[in-house]
Write an enzyme that holds these catalytic residues in place. Structure first.
Site, PDB file in Angstrom:
ATOM      1  CG  ASP A 120      74.238 -18.929  21.619  1.00  8.33           C
ATOM      2  OD1 ASP A 120      74.663 -18.169  20.716  1.00  8.33           O
ATOM      3  OD2 ASP A 120      74.951 -19.779  22.185  1.00  8.33           O
ATOM      4  CB  SER A 159      81.986 -19.530  23.702  1.00  7.61           C
ATOM      5  OG  SER A 159      81.746 -19.211  22.367  1.00  7.61           O
ATOM      6  CG  HIS A 208      77.313 -17.206  23.211  1.00  4.53           C
ATOM      7  ND1 HIS A 208      77.204 -18.443  22.628  1.00  4.53           N
ATOM      8  CD2 HIS A 208      78.648 -16.953  23.271  1.00  4.53           C
ATOM      9  CE1 HIS A 208      78.403 -18.907  22.332  1.00  4.53           C
ATOM     10  NE2 HIS A 208      79.304 -18.026  22.724  1.00  4.53           N
TER      11      HIS A 208
END
Length: 501
Positions: free
Chosen positions: A433, A190, A457
């Site tokens: 995602d 991320s 994710h």
């Protein structure tokens, strides 16, 4: 729905829980490698970690790496962990796998990430986990209260300083363990995935390569994707169940209609069993936005979160006609569980991590996430950069710099730039995602590669499970084979250059 989720922080609030302000027409995007608020949902991706092989250290870190003013020489204690269980030792020249922390605590990363532990034995690697400055227990100025106080102290919280922190610690680790020629592979997810890619570009003499999982490094004003975050949220719900999607799409007006009745907010509060009286119907709508967004972002099996929500929304109880609002509440219960009451502010609690991320989102990590016309499950409300800048400036006294990230890291034309000077980076993305719209989804060169699946994710670097689908198993295997090839090439270079190990 003036302030929908985009992944956690609905509100810009002060450090005092009793007072908050709202940033109209804007969103503070929370990335994160694993769900925070819904971690107790089915198949929540947090587990207890055996810490017997971990050693926790604190590094005397420089506050400001880029100036030479007296204050820049201040230091703070930065937390990191080392696992040497699988390491073959310095003389073996085996690699160092380094996890670069994101907007979370070290404890959360250790419990939610298994990629390093899973591949440590195969590579005989030394495992290093580093906590990001201003998160967890890594607080400059002696305490979170001081560090998070205002822009004067928060100004040292930015990506460039964080990367320099990682460089200093990794060089320290190499010296401490006498691993001068052990190659370092940095890994992040991320926001941490963006950091991993940027670290490889900024510090190629330290990191041999990078695995950037679910890194939306193209989700900035100068590289804004064609479709936005909520386009994928809508798409996943619609593909899961069109009936469910239509119910959600109609629910916003129904919530407004109920709220407009005499005692309407009281009625909504009872229907949603809220823990506190509602001040506005936006409390409910923002809460629902957060539930749907996080359910899609971390949608994992075997009991997929979106499926659980839609099954509940689509179910008619026997001999009872259930209205739209009741259906929507049933979806909440299916995901979060049956509780005595539901805290509609659960996604906006003023934790230290949230306050720190609020600053990053309101300074340089300005991601233009809004409800665009393609996001048909939600009322249209595009991101308004002017309003966002004005609101952030009124709160902090300094304006955001929405163009700085692309200027500093040079990603406006990512294909051309990375083809010219980038190498040894894996960009992995799951197309389910919502942040994948801002990811690198195509190979740039032979050594800057994109791996995409239908996953969610950061799923590839998260916890393994016996129920993992074959494509996920193969994705992880492909990633480690690429990393192994980098290491083999590096070791061959050492031999060819007659460099003593």
């Amino acid at each position: 729905m003036s302030l929908p989720f985009t992944i956690l922080l609905l509100l810009i609030f002060s450090t005092s829980p009793s007072y908050f302000i709202s940033l109209a027409h804007s969103k503070i995007a929370r990335l994160g490698i694993s769900p925070r608020t819904l971690k107790n949902a089915p198949d929540g991706s947090i587990q207890k970690v055996d810490e017997s092989d971990l050693k926790i250290f604190y590094f005397n870190q420089t506050l400001d790496h880029f100036t030479f003013t007296p204050n820049s020489y201040m230091t703070f204690q930065q937390r990191y962990a080392i696992d040497s269980k699988y390491w073959a030792g310095a003389k073996a020249n085996t690699p160092i796998l380094a996890f670069l922390g994101e907007e979370s605590s070290l404890d959360s990363d250790l419990s939610g990430i298994s990629f390093l532990r899973d591949n440590g034995p195969r590579l005989k690697a030394l495992l290093v986990y580093i906590e990001h400055r201003y998160y967890g227990k890594t607080m400059p100025f002696g305490s979170a209260e001081e560090a998070l106080k205002n822009a004067s102290t928060l100004g040292y919280l930015n990506a460039a300083q964080a990367l320099a922190d990682y460089a200093a610690i990794l060089l320290h680790v190499k010296e401490k363990y006498s691993t001068k020629h052990s190659p370092i592979i940095v890994i992040g997810g991320s926001y941490g995935g963006m950091l991993a890619a940027w670290f490889r570009l900024k510090y190629p003499h330290i990191a041999l390569g990078a695995l950037a999982s679910s890194a939306p490094l193209l989700y900035f004003e100068d590289t804004r994707p064609k479709f936005g975050y909520y386009y994928i949220v809508t798409k996943v719900f619609k593909e899961t169940s069109e009936r469910c999607y239509n119910t959600i799409r109609k629910s916003w007006k129904e919530i407004d209609r109920v709220a407009a009745k005499p005692n309407g907010l009281l009625i909504l509060g009872k229907k949603f069993k809220t823990c506190a009286p509602l001040n506005t119907n936006s409390n409910i709508k923002d809460f629902l936005d957060s539930v749907y967004a996080e359910a899609v972002q971390y949608n994992r099996g075997p009991s997929y979160w979106v499926t659980s929500i839609c099954n509940a929304i689509n179910t008619n109880p026997p001999n009872r006609k259930i209205d739209i609002v009741d259906r929507i509440f049933a979806g909440v219960v299916a995901l979060i569980g049956n509780r005595t009451c539901y805290d509609t502010n659960m996604f906006a609690q003023p934790t230290n991590n949230n306050i720190a991320w609020r600053w990053q989102s309101c300074s340089e990590i300005v991601m233009p996430v809004g409800y665009d016309k393609e996001d048909t499950m939600f009322p249209i409300e595009p991101f308004n950069m002017t309003s966002f800048i004005n609101d952030c400036e009124s709160y902090y006294g300094v304006p955001p710099r929405p163009h700085w990230i692309t200027s500093y890291f040079g990603i406006q034309d990512v294909k051309l730039i990375l083809r010219r000077f980038g190498s040894n980076i894996i960009f992995s993305n799951g197309l389910s995602d919502p942040y994948s719209v801002g990811g690198v989804l195509e190979d740039i060169s032979d050594t800057v590669v994109a791996i995409k699946t239908n996953g969610s994710h950061c799923q590839d670097i998260g916890l393994k499970s016996k129920e993992d689908p074959e494509w996920l198993v193969m994705q992880r295997e492909k990633e480690i084979k690429i990393i192994d090839s980098w290491i083999s090439t590096y070791q061959k270079d050492l031999r060819d250059l007659n460099i003593s190990i």
